[in-house]
Scaffold this motif. Structure first.
Motif, mmCIF file in Angstrom:
data_model
loop_
_atom_site.group_PDB
_atom_site.id
_atom_site.type_symbol
_atom_site.label_atom_id
_atom_site.label_comp_id
_atom_site.label_asym_id
_atom_site.label_seq_id
_atom_site.Cartn_x
_atom_site.Cartn_y
_atom_site.Cartn_z
ATOM 1 N N SER A 54 0.893 -1.287 -0.201
ATOM 2 C CA SER A 54 0.144 0.032 0.154
ATOM 3 C C SER A 54 0.875 1.129 0.084
ATOM 4 O O SER A 54 2.077 1.277 0.380
ATOM 5 C CB SER A 54 -0.777 0.118 1.205
ATOM 6 O OG SER A 54 -0.100 -0.249 2.382
ATOM 7 N N LYS A 82 -1.764 2.347 -9.371
ATOM 8 C CA LYS A 82 -2.714 1.354 -9.182
ATOM 9 C C LYS A 82 -2.511 0.552 -7.749
ATOM 10 O O LYS A 82 -3.076 -0.694 -7.591
ATOM 11 C CB LYS A 82 -3.181 0.444 -10.243
ATOM 12 C CG LYS A 82 -3.170 1.068 -11.583
ATOM 13 C CD LYS A 82 -4.392 1.636 -11.575
ATOM 14 C CE LYS A 82 -4.775 2.206 -13.080
ATOM 15 N NZ LYS A 82 -4.401 3.553 -13.365
ATOM 16 N N PRO A 133 -3.132 0.253 -3.829
ATOM 17 C CA PRO A 133 -4.070 0.727 -2.900
ATOM 18 C C PRO A 133 -3.206 1.928 -2.017
ATOM 19 O O PRO A 133 -2.270 1.806 -1.433
ATOM 20 C CB PRO A 133 -4.510 -0.347 -2.142
ATOM 21 C CG PRO A 133 -4.147 -1.640 -2.962
ATOM 22 C CD PRO A 133 -2.731 -1.159 -3.706
ATOM 23 N N TYR A 134 -4.167 2.755 -1.858
ATOM 24 C CA TYR A 134 -3.988 3.991 -0.906
ATOM 25 C C TYR A 134 -4.661 3.751 0.531
ATOM 26 O O TYR A 134 -5.599 3.285 0.546
ATOM 27 C CB TYR A 134 -4.414 5.533 -1.376
ATOM 28 C CG TYR A 134 -4.469 6.589 -0.487
ATOM 29 C CD1 TYR A 134 -3.300 7.308 -0.283
ATOM 30 C CD2 TYR A 134 -5.460 6.913 0.268
ATOM 31 C CE1 TYR A 134 -2.993 8.298 0.546
ATOM 32 C CE2 TYR A 134 -5.370 7.855 1.123
ATOM 33 C CZ TYR A 134 -4.259 8.588 1.383
ATOM 34 O OH TYR A 134 -4.198 9.611 2.202
ATOM 35 N N CYS A 135 -3.790 4.107 1.487
ATOM 36 C CA CYS A 135 -4.165 3.520 2.814
ATOM 37 C C CYS A 135 -3.825 4.693 3.973
ATOM 38 O O CYS A 135 -2.701 5.465 3.593
ATOM 39 C CB CYS A 135 -4.202 2.255 3.239
ATOM 40 S SG CYS A 135 -2.400 2.019 3.922
ATOM 41 N N SER A 181 -0.648 6.512 -5.931
ATOM 42 C CA SER A 181 -1.370 5.541 -5.817
ATOM 43 C C SER A 181 -2.196 5.310 -7.098
ATOM 44 O O SER A 181 -2.452 4.321 -7.679
ATOM 45 C CB SER A 181 -2.356 5.697 -4.563
ATOM 46 O OG SER A 181 -3.463 4.591 -4.435
#
Ligand code: SF4
Length: 476
Positions: free
Chosen positions: A282, A302, A304-306, A298
């Motif tokens: 991430s 592609k 995932p952003y968290c 992100s």
């Protein structure tokens, strides 16, 4: 750094100046001030805002206040705006910038035995007062503001309020921005109220109901009154606007020279992602200004952003920046709360706006490892900081040797600084690569890749020749 806001109107301006100035709070952490021209003359207040929000500090000053013209300022250094009575008349003055030749200018001014400076604090000249002395030596406000541009080494944007109108003068190289907004609305009696504002940050305009009507060019001077906007002196050709405003200092909702801050940060993060081959679980940003860079990264990669960290905002709403390094590190640590479920066993990539001393990022990495992160990869959204800013004043003054990248060079060069560090500014050069490797290892990151200077400039999109990039390559 600092920010300026002012309004002239056919109606009352007090609440607009109050909220408009408050919207510049991210640009300075030391002093806030407002000045109004009222039926009794000037009404001015200045407060320390080091650990208190601007609005909370100034609310009591608004009681019963009515005015058609006012200015406000947020400052990292001197108390302002100052109110002046001189041969040119009454005026209030706010400034943003840095005067590197302040002592020389003061000595020159003292050749006139009637000139003195009243606002000396800890042997420091109040730069806004010095600007007023320069203005007062000329025959008109226009000539005074032009003299400021000629004489000041460093940078200086000015907002000057007379009882009738506002003069706004942008720094001669446009290092800091100034914009003009206009609004027309019915007042409480149904009468048309027409207002003009001038602002450092365009993010102030929408919520206060203003439409942006003009952006001052470098060195340009305008005059605003209830009759509208008058161009007093044209813009100069050369511009060197502060690139750091987009990367870090500016507010996400602001736009300078046609490029919105948040959008620039998305572009900046996306450019970093395009150059990166790393495989991680991430992407995250260090709050607040790292977040938009991480979103850009992100979206492009592609991945995932968290948010493995959240900021504890209920009591840390304001960016409190104590001078003491130890207290500052403690505050930085206390503000950020990890979410272990998003960290344990994960390969994380963090975007931050920049690495200054490196202390904070090192501590962040340690905390992540303590929460059992598997890998911590760091991507600062600008190149290594190698030079101290000579054009703007900041609350925390740091020597160049406090910069993490400079310290790395010092170590790599066997405990001395080379006279010329150009090779360390060039991302293709072996010395640059050795410096980045050294920094990444010493801070305990799994990998460290800085933003490429050309990609950063492209993300701003106004052309390298219009930007100051002195922090990174010594070219201002
Ligand atoms: S030196 Fe850095 S902070 Fe200073 S004006 Fe230039 S880009 Fe901005």
């Amino acid at each position: 750094m600092g920010g300026l806001f002012g309004v002239v109107s056919t109606g009352d301006v007090v609440m607009d100046v109050y909220f408009g100035t408050d919207y510049h709070s991210h640009l300075g952490a030391s002093k806030g001030g407002m000045a109004f021209w009222t039926q009794e003359g000037f009404c001015r207040s200045i407060h320390n805002i080091e650990n208190v929000q601007f609005r909370a500090r100034f609310e009591a000053d608004l009681e019963g206040l009515k005015s058609n013209i006012g200015i406000g300022s947020i400052s990292d250094t001197d108390p302002q705006p100052l109110t002046v009575r001189s041969q040119l008349g009454n005026y209030a003055l706010g400034t943003v910038g840095r005067i590197n030749n302040a002592c020389q200018l003061a000595d020159k001014a003292f050749k006139n035995p009637n000139v003195h400076l009243l606002e000396i604090n800890k042997n420091r000249i109040n730069q806004t007062e010095l600007i007023s002395v320069i203005i007062d030596c000329e025959d008109t406000f226009k000539d005074g503001l032009l003299a400021v541009q000629e004489k000041v080494e460093g940078s200086c944007s000015v907002l000057l309020m007379t009882p009738q109108g506002l003069y706004a003068g942008r720094d001669k190289f446009g290092r800091t921005p100034l914009k003009v907004g206009k609004k027309e609305e019915d007042d409480e009696k149904g009468k048309l109220k027409s207002s003009y504002c001038v602002t450092s940050e365009s993010c102030t305009l929408t919520n206060l109901g203003y439409q942006m009507i003009y952006e001052l060019g470098p060195g340009e001077i305008v005059y605003l009154s209830t009759d509208g906007l008058e161009k007093v002196s044209p813009p100069r050709k050369d511009m060197r606007m502060c690139a750091f405003l987009w990367v870090y200092y500016g507010y996400p909702a602001s736009t300078y020279e046609g490029t919105n801050v948040e959008m620039m940060r998305y572009n900046c993060g996306a450019a970093m992602a395009r150059r990166d081959k790393i495989e991680v679980d991430s992407v995250a940003g260090v709050p607040d200004s790292g977040l938009a860079h991480a979103i850009g990264y992100s979206n492009e990669s592609k991945i995932p952003y968290c948010r493995p960290f959240v900021k504890y905002t209920p009591t840390w709403a304001r960016s409190f920046t104590p001078q003491n390094q130890e207290v500052r590190s403690l505050v930085a640590r206390m503000k950020l709360m990890p979410i272990p479920e998003l960290i344990m066993g994960k390969r994380l990539l963090f975007c931050d706006d920049s690495i200054v001393r490196g202390t904070q990022m090192r501590e962040t990495a340690n905390l992540l490892y303590r929460c059992y992160a598997k890998e911590v990869h760091v991507r600062p959204a600008c190149p290594p900081l190698l030079f101290r800013c000579p054009y703007l004043n900041f609350t925390i003054t740091r020597s160049e040797m406090e910069l993490a990248a400079r310290r790395a060079i010092f170590d790599l060069e066997g405990g001395k600084m080379p006279d010329n560090i150009d090779s360390y500014c060039d991302p293709e050069n072996e010395k640059y690569m050795a410096m980045v490797d050294y920094l990444g290892e010493s801070m305990g990151f799994s990998s460290l890749v800085y933003q490429n200077i050309h990609d950063m400039v492209d993300a701003i999109g106004i052309g390298a020749e219009k930007l100051c990039t002195y922090c990174w390559n010594g070219k201002g």
